[in-house]
Design a protein around this motif. Sequence first.
Motif, PDB file in Angstrom:
ATOM      1  N   LEU A 265      -2.564  -5.235   4.028  1.00 47.38           N
ATOM      2  CA  LEU A 265      -3.593  -4.239   3.718  1.00 47.38           C
ATOM      3  C   LEU A 265      -3.914  -3.380   4.937  1.00 47.38           C
ATOM      4  O   LEU A 265      -4.069  -2.163   4.825  1.00 47.38           O
ATOM      5  CB  LEU A 265      -4.860  -4.928   3.208  1.00 47.38           C
ATOM      6  CG  LEU A 265      -4.751  -5.514   1.807  1.00 47.38           C
ATOM      7  CD1 LEU A 265      -5.893  -6.492   1.549  1.00 47.38           C
ATOM      8  CD2 LEU A 265      -4.736  -4.414   0.764  1.00 47.38           C
TER       9      LEU A 265
ATOM     10  N   LEU B 103      -0.959  -0.935   5.476  1.00 44.20           N
ATOM     11  CA  LEU B 103      -0.894   0.084   4.423  1.00 44.20           C
ATOM     12  C   LEU B 103      -2.022   1.104   4.576  1.00 44.20           C
ATOM     13  O   LEU B 103      -1.809   2.305   4.373  1.00 44.20           O
ATOM     14  CB  LEU B 103      -0.947  -0.571   3.046  1.00 44.20           C
ATOM     15  CG  LEU B 103       0.288  -1.382   2.646  1.00 44.20           C
ATOM     16  CD1 LEU B 103       0.019  -2.151   1.354  1.00 44.20           C
ATOM     17  CD2 LEU B 103       1.509  -0.489   2.514  1.00 44.20           C
TER      18      LEU B 103
ATOM     19  N   LEU C 199      -5.216   1.500  -2.690  1.00 48.60           N
ATOM     20  CA  LEU C 199      -4.874   0.098  -2.490  1.00 48.60           C
ATOM     21  C   LEU C 199      -5.663  -0.752  -3.465  1.00 48.60           C
ATOM     22  O   LEU C 199      -6.885  -0.667  -3.523  1.00 48.60           O
ATOM     23  CB  LEU C 199      -5.191  -0.340  -1.054  1.00 48.60           C
ATOM     24  CG  LEU C 199      -4.336   0.281   0.043  1.00 48.60           C
ATOM     25  CD1 LEU C 199      -4.843  -0.140   1.414  1.00 48.60           C
ATOM     26  CD2 LEU C 199      -2.881  -0.120  -0.139  1.00 48.60           C
TER      27      LEU C 199
ATOM     28  N   VAL D 149      -9.976   2.247  -2.819  1.00 45.92           N
ATOM     29  CA  VAL D 149      -9.745   0.806  -2.923  1.00 45.92           C
ATOM     30  C   VAL D 149     -10.223   0.329  -4.286  1.00 45.92           C
ATOM     31  O   VAL D 149     -11.342   0.625  -4.702  1.00 45.92           O
ATOM     32  CB  VAL D 149     -10.481   0.039  -1.801  1.00 45.92           C
ATOM     33  CG1 VAL D 149     -10.235  -1.457  -1.934  1.00 45.92           C
ATOM     34  CG2 VAL D 149     -10.043   0.536  -0.434  1.00 45.92           C
TER      35      VAL D 149
END
Length: 101
Positions: free
Chosen positions: A29, A32, A40, A85
């Motif tokens: 995470l 990325l 994400l 997110v």
Amino acid sequence: PEVGGAGQQKLKQARVLVIGAGGLGAPVLEYLAAAGVGTLGVVDDDTVSLSNLQRQVIHGTDTIGMLKTQSAEAAIARINPNISVETHTFRLTAENAPALV
């Protein structure tokens, strides 16, 4: 320079689902988010505990007791506030995976 503007735009449009925000998912995470992946998804049903901190790099002492999905979301926002997110606070199963993916 190898990625360029066009490549960065593709990353911004990309969506990645990470299963688990623990020992492997946490650095995934982090990288990325730093790379600029636009969305994400984080799937995890656990909370942060003190024993996690030496290997789960996105969590800190201030997040002990917090859901890992929430802690990960806060860490991602610190790294890159332009990322969307999507948190999923449950365990991935054969039954819920198709709808999630």
